[in-house]
Design a protein around this motif. Sequence first.
Motif, PDB file in Angstrom:
ATOM      1  N   CYS A  36       0.852  -1.190   0.000  1.00 53.41           N
ATOM      2  CA  CYS A  36       0.000   0.000   0.000  1.00 53.41           C
ATOM      3  C   CYS A  36       0.883   1.234   0.000  1.00 53.41           C
ATOM      4  O   CYS A  36       1.974   1.227   0.578  1.00 53.41           O
ATOM      5  CB  CYS A  36      -0.927   0.017   1.213  1.00 53.41           C
ATOM      6  SG  CYS A  36      -2.198   1.304   1.050  1.00 53.41           S
ATOM      7  N   LEU A  38      -0.310   4.092   1.269  1.00 51.28           N
ATOM      8  CA  LEU A  38      -0.674   4.826   2.482  1.00 51.28           C
ATOM      9  C   LEU A  38      -0.379   3.927   3.690  1.00 51.28           C
ATOM     10  O   LEU A  38      -0.157   2.718   3.538  1.00 51.28           O
ATOM     11  CB  LEU A  38      -2.153   5.218   2.462  1.00 51.28           C
ATOM     12  CG  LEU A  38      -2.592   6.186   1.354  1.00 51.28           C
ATOM     13  CD1 LEU A  38      -4.039   6.612   1.576  1.00 51.28           C
ATOM     14  CD2 LEU A  38      -1.695   7.404   1.265  1.00 51.28           C
ATOM     15  N   HIS A  39      -0.408   4.529   4.878  1.00 49.98           N
ATOM     16  CA  HIS A  39      -0.052   3.786   6.088  1.00 49.98           C
ATOM     17  C   HIS A  39      -0.955   4.257   7.213  1.00 49.98           C
ATOM     18  O   HIS A  39      -0.539   5.025   8.089  1.00 49.98           O
ATOM     19  CB  HIS A  39       1.436   4.010   6.401  1.00 49.98           C
ATOM     20  CG  HIS A  39       2.290   3.807   5.188  1.00 49.98           C
ATOM     21  ND1 HIS A  39       2.826   4.853   4.461  1.00 49.98           N
ATOM     22  CD2 HIS A  39       2.625   2.670   4.533  1.00 49.98           C
ATOM     23  CE1 HIS A  39       3.480   4.353   3.417  1.00 49.98           C
ATOM     24  NE2 HIS A  39       3.381   3.046   3.431  1.00 49.98           N
ATOM     25  N   CYS A  40      -2.204   3.797   7.168  1.00 53.29           N
ATOM     26  CA  CYS A  40      -3.213   4.271   8.116  1.00 53.29           C
ATOM     27  C   CYS A  40      -2.970   3.638   9.495  1.00 53.29           C
ATOM     28  O   CYS A  40      -2.769   2.417   9.580  1.00 53.29           O
ATOM     29  CB  CYS A  40      -4.605   3.913   7.614  1.00 53.29           C
ATOM     30  SG  CYS A  40      -4.941   4.561   5.959  1.00 53.29           S
ATOM     31  N   CYS A  43      -5.304   0.762  10.225  1.00 55.70           N
ATOM     32  CA  CYS A  43      -5.497  -0.214   9.134  1.00 55.70           C
ATOM     33  C   CYS A  43      -5.692  -1.631   9.691  1.00 55.70           C
ATOM     34  O   CYS A  43      -4.903  -2.098  10.517  1.00 55.70           O
ATOM     35  CB  CYS A  43      -4.285  -0.182   8.213  1.00 55.70           C
ATOM     36  SG  CYS A  43      -4.406  -1.357   6.844  1.00 55.70           S
ATOM     37  N   THR A  45      -5.517  -4.252   7.787  1.00 54.50           N
ATOM     38  CA  THR A  45      -4.726  -5.187   6.976  1.00 54.50           C
ATOM     39  C   THR A  45      -3.276  -4.691   6.903  1.00 54.50           C
ATOM     40  O   THR A  45      -2.657  -4.670   5.832  1.00 54.50           O
ATOM     41  CB  THR A  45      -5.308  -5.327   5.552  1.00 54.50           C
ATOM     42  OG1 THR A  45      -5.429  -4.024   4.970  1.00 54.50           O
ATOM     43  CG2 THR A  45      -6.656  -6.016   5.562  1.00 54.50           C
ATOM     44  N   GLY A 100      -4.306  -3.643   1.249  1.00 51.86           N
ATOM     45  CA  GLY A 100      -3.412  -2.949   0.342  1.00 51.86           C
ATOM     46  C   GLY A 100      -4.101  -2.028  -0.662  1.00 51.86           C
ATOM     47  O   GLY A 100      -5.262  -1.723  -0.542  1.00 51.86           O
ATOM     48  N   LYS A 151      -8.919   8.814   2.563  1.00 51.60           N
ATOM     49  CA  LYS A 151      -8.645   8.796   3.997  1.00 51.60           C
ATOM     50  C   LYS A 151      -8.627  10.201   4.596  1.00 51.60           C
ATOM     51  O   LYS A 151      -8.161  11.148   3.971  1.00 51.60           O
ATOM     52  CB  LYS A 151      -7.299   8.100   4.252  1.00 51.60           C
ATOM     53  CG  LYS A 151      -7.281   6.648   3.755  1.00 51.60           C
ATOM     54  CD  LYS A 151      -8.350   5.802   4.433  1.00 51.60           C
ATOM     55  CE  LYS A 151      -8.332   4.333   4.057  1.00 51.60           C
ATOM     56  NZ  LYS A 151      -9.035   4.002   2.827  1.00 51.60           N
TER      57      LYS A 151
HETATM   58  S1  SF4 Z   1      -6.597   1.239   5.316  1.00 48.89           S
HETATM   59 FE1  SF4 Z   1      -6.341   0.911   3.124  1.00 48.89          FE
HETATM   60  S2  SF4 Z   1      -5.240   2.747   2.414  1.00 48.89           S
HETATM   61 FE2  SF4 Z   1      -4.996   2.665   4.625  1.00 48.89          FE
HETATM   62  S3  SF4 Z   1      -3.054   1.569   4.928  1.00 48.89           S
HETATM   63 FE3  SF4 Z   1      -4.709   0.050   5.050  1.00 48.89          FE
HETATM   64  S4  SF4 Z   1      -4.844  -0.790   2.995  1.00 48.89           S
HETATM   65 FE4  SF4 Z   1      -3.713   1.166   2.836  1.00 48.89          FE
END
Ligand code: SF4
Length: 251
Positions: A36, A38-40, A43, A45, A100, A151
């Motif tokens: 991915c 981004l790095h929420c 998250c 996953t 991802g 996001k």
């Molecule tokens: S929530 Fe989605 S965009 Fe944010 S880090 Fe996880 S997989 Fe990536």
Amino acid sequence: MRLAVTEPGAPEIFHSLQGEGVSAGKPSVFVRLSQCNLHCVWCDTAYTWNFQGTEFHHRDDTPGAPRKYDRAQETVDRSVEELTEHLLALPCRRIIFTGGEPLLQQRELGELIQRLKEADPSFYIEIETNGTISPVGLAADLIDQFNVSPKLAHSGNDTAIRHKLETLRFYANDPRANFKIVVESPPDLEEVKSLVVETEMPLSRVWLMPEGRSTQELQQREQWLADACLKEGYNFTGRLHIHLYGDTRGT
Ligand code: SF4
């Protein structure tokens, strides 16, 4: 293509009910791609991107012990040909590529979708994307539905990387795209409103979803968010799979 795994060596491909957004409740095959952009911090996953050797933060970190994943154990590679064969053998023709961020692999993804549709035109293809990457080529032409999830600030990503306004406007102009925005607390609604206005997202294609990885967390947020959706004209979505199966891989 690089996929996440349910256990070492086994790609995360599973048959379940879509839990969120416009297709909630529909039986679907999920294909979880790894990586991915981004790095929420919340998250669910993070095993697709929060690998050892990176400095990303996640709320599962504990002091002195960041929660990191072994890249080699958490990923597996499959060719377009292997994935075509695998998906053709399954009984469900609604395929959801998730992550991802699937569009990081969109050239191969486009080839895979083309092969699937040539073999059986009844395939219906959804892509879940964070809305920072525009589809091009085959991926742009052959995908039936985009589930776009931009996001907000509470994700912990800088504005410059999480909001690509031209890309979001592209999706806003494409009737195949639906938006699903994760909301954590009432002040987030101001940011939602600004984003919707700035990118001209049609309200009829915007779903707000409470953040939460357990039924208890979700229930704390569902009522006030549902009220806000009624008041402002957004669609509401819960997270059906969390209520049914909990926060587990392969569901
Ligand atoms: S929530 Fe989605 S965009 Fe944010 S880090 Fe996880 S997989 Fe990536």
